[in-house]
Motif scaffolding. Structure first.
Motif, PDB file in Angstrom:
ATOM      1  N   VAL A   1      -8.313 -90.940 -61.237  1.00  0.00           N
ATOM      2  CA  VAL A   1      -7.573 -92.116 -60.797  1.00  0.00           C
ATOM      3  C   VAL A   1      -8.590 -93.144 -60.348  1.00  0.00           C
ATOM      4  O   VAL A   1      -9.532 -92.800 -59.628  1.00  0.00           O
ATOM      5  N   ARG A   2      -8.430 -94.380 -60.800  1.00  0.00           N
ATOM      6  CA  ARG A   2      -9.379 -95.424 -60.427  1.00  0.00           C
ATOM      7  C   ARG A   2      -9.420 -95.576 -58.918  1.00  0.00           C
ATOM      8  O   ARG A   2      -8.382 -95.705 -58.284  1.00  0.00           O
ATOM      9  N   GLY A   3     -10.639 -95.546 -58.378  1.00  0.00           N
ATOM     10  CA  GLY A   3     -10.787 -95.758 -56.952  1.00  0.00           C
ATOM     11  C   GLY A   3     -10.610 -94.504 -56.113  1.00  0.00           C
ATOM     12  O   GLY A   3     -10.686 -94.559 -54.893  1.00  0.00           O
ATOM     13  N   ARG A   4     -10.362 -93.382 -56.765  1.00  0.00           N
ATOM     14  CA  ARG A   4     -10.240 -92.132 -56.016  1.00  0.00           C
ATOM     15  C   ARG A   4     -11.190 -91.110 -56.597  1.00  0.00           C
ATOM     16  O   ARG A   4     -11.036 -90.685 -57.729  1.00  0.00           O
ATOM     17  N   GLU A   5     -12.136 -90.688 -55.788  1.00  0.00           N
ATOM     18  CA  GLU A   5     -13.152 -89.800 -56.303  1.00  0.00           C
ATOM     19  C   GLU A   5     -12.601 -88.409 -56.612  1.00  0.00           C
ATOM     20  O   GLU A   5     -13.019 -87.755 -57.558  1.00  0.00           O
ATOM     21  N   ASP A   6     -11.645 -87.974 -55.803  1.00  0.00           N
ATOM     22  CA  ASP A   6     -11.121 -86.616 -56.013  1.00  0.00           C
ATOM     23  C   ASP A   6      -9.941 -86.587 -56.980  1.00  0.00           C
ATOM     24  O   ASP A   6      -9.344 -85.549 -57.205  1.00  0.00           O
ATOM     25  N   GLY A   7      -9.598 -87.734 -57.550  1.00  0.00           N
ATOM     26  CA  GLY A   7      -8.535 -87.771 -58.545  1.00  0.00           C
ATOM     27  C   GLY A   7      -7.153 -87.631 -57.951  1.00  0.00           C
ATOM     28  O   GLY A   7      -6.971 -87.678 -56.740  1.00  0.00           O
ATOM     29  N   CYS A   8      -6.186 -87.463 -58.846  1.00  0.00           N
ATOM     30  CA  CYS A   8      -4.787 -87.387 -58.435  1.00  0.00           C
ATOM     31  C   CYS A   8      -4.517 -86.113 -57.639  1.00  0.00           C
ATOM     32  O   CYS A   8      -4.929 -85.038 -58.035  1.00  0.00           O
ATOM     33  N   ARG A   9      -3.819 -86.279 -56.499  1.00  0.00           N
ATOM     34  CA  ARG A   9      -3.566 -85.111 -55.649  1.00  0.00           C
ATOM     35  C   ARG A   9      -2.152 -84.583 -55.797  1.00  0.00           C
ATOM     36  O   ARG A   9      -1.706 -83.767 -54.999  1.00  0.00           O
TER      37      ARG A   9
END
Ligand SMILES: [Zn+2]
Length: 138
Positions: free
Chosen positions: A63-71
């Motif tokens: 996910v753009r702007g989220r390092e750990d991706g979709c939670r």
């Protein structure tokens, strides 16, 4: 008597966890030699299917702007969450983009994913071994 079970016939809630029951039965089948290779292979196949397509793991799609991706919660190691772009994200990663290393990294991204990955590996191996003559169940 507890009233559990009255509404659990529908998928969701407990339905997500039937793989745990399959895993328990598989272990029981391994310990009880009376269960033949067909039983072990069937349970292995069920458990593997659950790990790939039903296990409650984290989505992890980029996910753009989220390092750990979709939670969000995903349904299985090969599937994403309810978001349409995420749903086939992991399969696309494997097949179209050949990002196998990234995919494998996601398999161990957290405790839950690691557990499901190990269960998938274990059930795969147990299904394989069940049909090799002369092995444990020979
Ligand atoms: Zn997602």
């Amino acid at each position: 008597m507890a009233t559990s079970g009255a509404r659990s016939s529908r998928l969701g809630g407990l339905g997500q966890w039937w793989g745990v029951i399959a895993a328990a039965l598989l272990i029981a089948a391994w310990m009880n030699r009376a269960a033949g290779p067909v039983v072990v292979a069937t349970l292995s196949g069920m458990l593997l299917t659950w790990c790939f397509f039903q296990a409650p793991v984290t989505c992890g799609a980029p996910v753009r702007g989220r390092e750990d991706g979709c939670r969000n919660n995903a349904t299985g190691l090969l599937m994403g969450c309810h978001i349409r772009q995420h749903r086939w994200q992991k399969l696309k990663m494997l097949i179209l983009r050949r990002q196998v290393r990234e995919f494998c990294g996601g398999l161990f991204s957290d405790g839950k994913a690691t557990l499901v990955t190990l269960a998938a590996l274990g059930s795969f191996l147990s299904g394989l071994v069940a049909f090799i003559p002369g092995m444990a169940l020979g």
